[in-house]
Each structure stands twice: as C-alpha cells, then as structure tokens.
Design an enzyme around this catalytic site. Structure first.
Site, short mmCIF file in Angstrom:
data_model
loop_
_atom_site.label_atom_id
_atom_site.label_comp_id
_atom_site.label_asym_id
_atom_site.label_seq_id
_atom_site.Cartn_x
_atom_site.Cartn_y
_atom_site.Cartn_z
N LYS A 227 0.83 -1.20 0.00
CA LYS A 227 0.00 0.00 0.00
C LYS A 227 0.87 1.25 0.00
O LYS A 227 0.66 2.18 -0.76
CB LYS A 227 -0.92 -0.03 1.22
CG LYS A 227 -1.82 1.17 1.35
CD LYS A 227 -2.79 1.01 2.50
CE LYS A 227 -3.51 2.33 2.75
NZ LYS A 227 -4.46 2.26 3.86
N GLU A 233 10.50 -4.68 4.66
CA GLU A 233 10.67 -6.07 4.19
C GLU A 233 10.34 -6.17 2.70
O GLU A 233 11.06 -6.82 1.93
CB GLU A 233 9.73 -7.01 4.96
CG GLU A 233 10.01 -7.13 6.43
CD GLU A 233 9.22 -6.13 7.27
OE1 GLU A 233 8.96 -5.00 6.77
OE2 GLU A 233 8.88 -6.45 8.41
N GLY A 291 -4.90 -1.80 4.99
CA GLY A 291 -4.07 -2.92 4.51
C GLY A 291 -4.72 -4.27 4.72
O GLY A 291 -4.79 -5.11 3.81
N ARG A 292 -5.25 -4.51 5.92
CA ARG A 292 -5.82 -5.83 6.23
C ARG A 292 -7.21 -6.01 5.64
O ARG A 292 -7.83 -7.07 5.84
CB ARG A 292 -5.80 -6.07 7.74
CG ARG A 292 -6.43 -4.97 8.56
CD ARG A 292 -6.01 -5.07 10.04
NE ARG A 292 -6.47 -3.94 10.83
CZ ARG A 292 -5.83 -2.79 10.97
NH1 ARG A 292 -4.69 -2.59 10.33
NH2 ARG A 292 -6.30 -1.81 11.73
N GLU A 377 -4.67 -6.89 14.81
CA GLU A 377 -4.17 -5.57 14.43
C GLU A 377 -5.31 -4.55 14.50
O GLU A 377 -5.08 -3.37 14.80
CB GLU A 377 -3.56 -5.59 13.01
CG GLU A 377 -2.73 -4.36 12.68
CD GLU A 377 -1.87 -4.53 11.43
OE1 GLU A 377 -0.72 -5.00 11.55
OE2 GLU A 377 -2.34 -4.20 10.33
N HIS A 408 -4.85 -33.41 17.14
CA HIS A 408 -3.71 -34.22 17.57
C HIS A 408 -2.58 -33.34 18.06
O HIS A 408 -1.43 -33.78 18.14
CB HIS A 408 -3.25 -35.10 16.41
CG HIS A 408 -4.33 -36.03 15.96
ND1 HIS A 408 -4.58 -37.24 16.55
CD2 HIS A 408 -5.32 -35.85 15.03
CE1 HIS A 408 -5.63 -37.81 15.98
NE2 HIS A 408 -6.10 -36.98 15.05
N LYS A 517 9.36 -1.09 14.18
CA LYS A 517 9.92 -0.77 12.85
C LYS A 517 11.05 0.25 13.00
O LYS A 517 12.11 0.11 12.40
CB LYS A 517 8.85 -0.15 11.95
CG LYS A 517 7.85 -1.09 11.36
CD LYS A 517 7.01 -0.31 10.34
CE LYS A 517 5.71 -0.99 10.01
NZ LYS A 517 4.82 -0.17 9.20
O1 F6P Z 1 2.51 -4.31 9.82
C1 F6P Z 1 1.94 -3.07 9.63
C2 F6P Z 1 1.41 -2.87 8.29
O2 F6P Z 1 1.32 -1.50 8.17
C3 F6P Z 1 0.07 -3.55 8.02
O3 F6P Z 1 -1.00 -2.85 8.53
C4 F6P Z 1 0.09 -3.63 6.55
O4 F6P Z 1 -0.88 -4.52 6.08
C5 F6P Z 1 1.51 -4.09 6.32
O5 F6P Z 1 2.26 -3.36 7.26
C6 F6P Z 1 2.04 -3.89 4.93
O6 F6P Z 1 2.01 -2.55 4.56
P1 F6P Z 1 2.20 -2.11 3.05
O7 F6P Z 1 1.07 -2.68 2.27
O8 F6P Z 1 2.19 -0.62 3.07
O9 F6P Z 1 3.51 -2.66 2.57
#
Ligand code: F6P
Length: 548
Positions: A227, A233, A291-292, A377, A408, A517
């Site tokens: 987003k 990452e 995002g979620r 979240e 199990h 972060k």
């Molecule tokens: O972990 C935090 C977060 O901001 C989530 O809410 C989001 O889904 C994820 O990181 C990834 O964010 P982006 O889509 O901006 O890479």
C-alpha cells in the site's frame, strides 16, 4: 478526493458513551454475576427445546450455529442494548457513508465499496444520517473502483493467457500478503494448469532466495504489493528480485529483449514510488482501504491471476452479499453483530482471552494466520478513540490450525486444560474435488469435537474426566467456492468492526507496529557499526554476541 471532514462533535455523537459507563454494561455485569458465570449449555438445551433454532443464524453463504455458546435470550437482549447504547448503528451508517471513522489517520473506511462490482446502488439513503448523506466523495470513489477493477481484471486475463509466463511472484507482507495468499490457497481447485502463483513476505532471504533458484526471469512476473511502497521487508525483497532479474539477462530498457517493465507490476497507493523503482504497470487503490481489508482491491491481483476474473468477481459478490446483510439487517438477526457481541461477552465478562479458529478444511489452512492480523491488528488496542487508557480488555488472541490436525496437537488443552477457549469450527457441507469419500470423516470429526466440548464426560474421574460446557460455534458453508469464501471473510471483517465499535476504539489504525519498525532501523545500522552506546543492557549484550 477528500472524504467528509472529520468533526469532533460528530465523533462524540458516534461514540456517545464508553461501553463500561452504559446502563447495559452494568446490567450485563449483574446478569453475569447472577447467572452468566455459571451458565451451563447442557442445561440450557434441556430447558429450551427451541435453543438450536434461536441461536442459529442464516446469512448469505454462511449458516451459523451459535447454540453451544454460553448465551441465552436475556444475555443477547442485554448485549443488543449495549450495542444500541454504544451507538453501533450510527457508527455502521457513518462507515457506509464514508465518514472518516479512522480518525487518527483522517481516513474513511470503505473497503465494502470494492465489492460492489456491478456498482448498483446498495445504499438506502434513508439509513444514512442526514449530515452524512451521499457525497461526491462516494460517487467518485465508486467510479474509480470500477475503472481500476476492470483494468486489473483485464490484465489478469492477459497474464493467464500468456503461455510465456509460468510463475507469478507476489511480494508483500501483512495485509499485502496474508489475504491474497489465504484466498489463493483456499481456491486451489480453480487454479489453471501451467501457472504457479507464489507469495513472498519475510525479509529472511531463505524465502525469496529458495524460490528464485527455481525460476527463470523470462517466464516470471513479479508483483510488488505494498500500500505504501515503503515497507522495509517488501522493499528489500523487491530490490533483491529486481537485482536477480537484471543479473539474469533482464534490462531496464523498455525495448530490450527482457524488459523490467514487462516483468514487474506494482499494486500500491504510491504510484510515484513504484515509478521511481522502474515499474510502468501499476494498479492503484486508495487510502480508505486499510491494509488488512485490501484483498478486494488491486492487492487481490494475484488472486485474479490464479483463479481468473470470473472467480474474482464471484468472491466480490459473496462479500457484497454479506455487506448487504450487515448494513441492512436488524441487529437481532445480523450475524456479524451477534458474533461481535458474543466476542464482547466472552472477553469482558467471562474473561476468555483467546479464541481458536478450527477450519475443517485443508484449503482454509491459512485462515487463522489471516484472521490474526484482521482481528488483532484491528482490535488489539489499549486506548479509546480519544486516546484515553482503557480499563477493559479488547481483542482476544486469535489462533488455530485446520482440523483434524489440531485435534492431535492442542485440543487436549481445549478439552481438559483450565483455560476456557471458545472454538470456531468452520465446516463445508461439500468437500473439494480430491478424494471426496474422505469428506464425511472430516465433517464427523468437527461435529464430534463440538459435541465432546459441550457434553464432556463427567461420569469418569481423574485423567478421563471432561468437564464439558466448553463453548464453540459452527460456521457452515456449502462448499469452498469463491462466493462462500468472500462472504466468510466479509463476515469476519464486520464482526471485528462490531466489537471495536462497542469497545470504542479505532479498529482501522495500527500505531502499535511503528515502534518496532523504527528500532529495527537503528539496530540494523548498529549491527554494521558495532556501536552499542546508549542501548539497554540486553540489546547491547546481544549485539556484542552477534558481533563475535
Ligand atoms: O505491519 C503493519 C502494516 O502496516 C500492516 O498494517 C500492513 O498490512 C503491512 O504493514 C504492509 O504494509 P504495506 O502494504 O504498506 O507494505
């Protein structure tokens, strides 16, 4: 395009009174002490022949049996009163109308607009408070949604028919990975032969590195799903993929034999950053999609490629049907509302601190990971909408594994441990195409577990004693098709909203992920420099060991 202006007085109207100050909360507390604490589901069935009917609920694509929970009609009546006193209906209408209910980020919350594929008007305006009534903002948003959706679906079909592309790698984390990977996994029966869709999230090089060893650049399409297009990452993995692509014959030149522009696409709200990365094909979305909650947006492109445009539309249609149920059904027969209120009852009165998700479906094996982000979240918050510390608990821990595997592993504790852990069984009436003769055994196990949890075995003693009266719900789907899955996910989204509304929190921000972060950026620099000055003792000690 701006959402309606945020207005403090309006917010106060939405969050009229904190839940624990309402008369209904006090009545629930008294009711809990009087009868709720010792409520026995078995006795409730004996006393009420109509219990199963009263506590089951039909909703689009989902039938829910809630009768094995520690609730009765008076409890539900008080919970509904709580919902009304907390202004749930006004809050729901505000979301639907595009008010910036994610007020800490000054954003509207309109993921449900993404599911209205045909764009028919589903908003009975009478339901919307006059102050919020239909706006250019919503009209423009709907137009943008339709244009992007159809461009994205056309692109997905082009990729599907391109026999040169055998592997699609979607790089994204959190909401930009969990939803699409869960859905693609679930809809395995719809994949087309000859193309594989992979998901990469972790910054651990093992994930992307081991995948790249199996790929060839000329037959690979990378989707960079973020987003913000800034998540560390995702950016590290995107650069590693780009470096690999260029090192194996790719080029940044558009007319080169292997142009980067043809093998990378971006799914993001940050179109400028994607362009700076060298990506020409970008599918955008908007800040009012959290995002979620984003698998319905361009973030869902890997789903559309894996299962095709038609199935993606079915997924949207299933979710849209659940939206209609949520927005238009009275609270008493509204499944997300009943589930959200049950969550409040268990968390704040019974004190249950976790909920187990047990999908009896191999296809739904990623569901609990997805729901962990969606619920924890969203509702794992410690302050109310004004930032004041809360005196009551919010999100439970969400966890689980598919059945029968969980039986199990950890079901021992759920049956005989001292914690009470409500279980949510997700059962499919019809199985998938593989080995259908095994499906009745799978279903029998789910029903048997729910039965054993409730009935227990009090005739035995010692190690063989089962207390019973352990709560569970069953969510029944016809089969694991796109529409049912869409409805199931939307059900969970709205349920999270309901519980968050009662708790008076902002379910749509995520400030809790920021601190870690920031610290990671600092520690990464110190890992290189070796400088541990000013650090706490534990971090400094570990840094030393890592250097050695
Ligand atoms: O972990 C935090 C977060 O901001 C989530 O809410 C989001 O889904 C994820 O990181 C990834 O964010 P982006 O889509 O901006 O890479």
């Amino acid at each position: 395009m701006q959402p309606l202006a945020y207005n403090f007085a309006h917010a106060q109207q939405l969050h009229r009174i904190r839940c624990d100050y309402t008369p209904a909360w006090a009545a629930l507390r008294a009711h809990f002490e009087r009868s709720g604490r010792h409520f026995d589901v078995r006795s409730a069935f004996v006393a009420d022949a109509g219990r199963y009917a009263a506590f089951s609920q039909e909703a689009p694509h989902v039938f829910a049996d809630l009768s094995r929970n520690r609730i009765d009609a008076p409890t539900e009546a008080l919970l509904l009163a709580l919902a009304r006193e907390c202004g749930l209906e006004a809050h729901r209408e505000a979301m639907q109308a595009g008010a910036p209910i994610n007020h800490t980020e000054r954003r509207a919350v309109l993921h449900h607009l993404l599911r209205n594929e045909k764009n028919e008007s589903k908003q009975p305006l009478a339901l919307i408070p006059r102050a919020l009534a239909a706006t250019d903002f919503i009209v423009n948003a709907e137009r943008d949604v339709q244009a992007t959706l159809h461009a994205m679906l056309d692109y997905a079909e082009c990729v599907r028919s391109d026999s040169a592309i055998t592997d699609i790698v979607s790089i994204g984390i959190g909401g930009s990975g969990l939803g699409p990977s869960m859905v693609v996994t679930a809809l395995q029966d719809r994949w087309q032969d000859g193309q594989r869709v992979h998901f990469v999230s972790n910054v651990d090089g093992m994930e992307l590195g081991s995948l790249l060893r199996q790929l060839r650049p000329q037959s690979t399409l990378f989707l960079i799903a973020s987003k913000t297009f800034t998540t560390a990452e995702t950016m590290v993995n995107a650069h590693a993929a780009r470096d690999w692509f260029l090192a194996h014959g790719g080029s940044t030149e558009a007319d080169a034999p292997l142009p980067l522009a043809r093998h990378f696409a971006a799914l993001t709200t940050n179109i400028e950053a994607a362009a700076a990365f060298g990506i020409r094909t970008t599918f955008g979305f908007w800040d009012w999609v959290g995002g979620r909650f984003s698998l319905w947006s361009a973030i869902g492109l890997p789903i559309a490629i894996a299962v095709g445009a038609a199935a993606f539309k079915e997924l949207l249609a299933g979710a849209h049907a659940m939206d209609g149920h949520f927005f238009n059904t009275p609270l008493e027969r509204n499944l997300p509302v009943r589930l959200g209120l049950l969550d409040v009852w268990y968390r704040n009165f019974h004190g249950f601190s976790s909920r187990c998700i047990a999908p009896y479906s191999h296809g739904l094996r990623r569901l609990s990971a997805y729901l962990q982000q969606l619920e924890m979240e969203s509702n794992g918050k410690g302050v109310d909408w004004q930032g004041r510390l809360l005196p009551y608990a919010t999100s439970p821990v969400i966890w689980g594994e598919p059945g029968t595997n969980g039986q199990h592993a950890f079901f021992q504790m759920i049956h005989q441990g001292l914690d009470v852990i409500p279980v949510e069984f997700i059962v499919l009436r019809r199985g998938g195409r593989d080995l259908p003769a095994q499906h009745p055994r799978l279903v029998a196990n789910a029903l048997a577990q729910a039965q054993a949890l409730m009935l227990g075995r009090q005739s035995a003693c010692g190690h063989r004693y089962f207390s019973g009266n352990r709560p569970s719900s069953v969510l029944l789907l016809e089969q694991l098709d796109p529409a049912s899955l869409g409805a199931l996910i939307a059900l969970y989204e709205h349920r999270v909203f309901v519980a968050g509304s009662i708790w008076g929190i902002n379910s749509f921000d995520q400030w809790g992920v920021e601190l870690g972060k920031q610290l990671a950026t600092d520690i990464e620099a110190r890992l290189t420099s070796g400088d541990s000055t000013g650090l706490d003792g534990a971090t400094a000690g570990l840094l030393e060991r890592l250097k050695a």
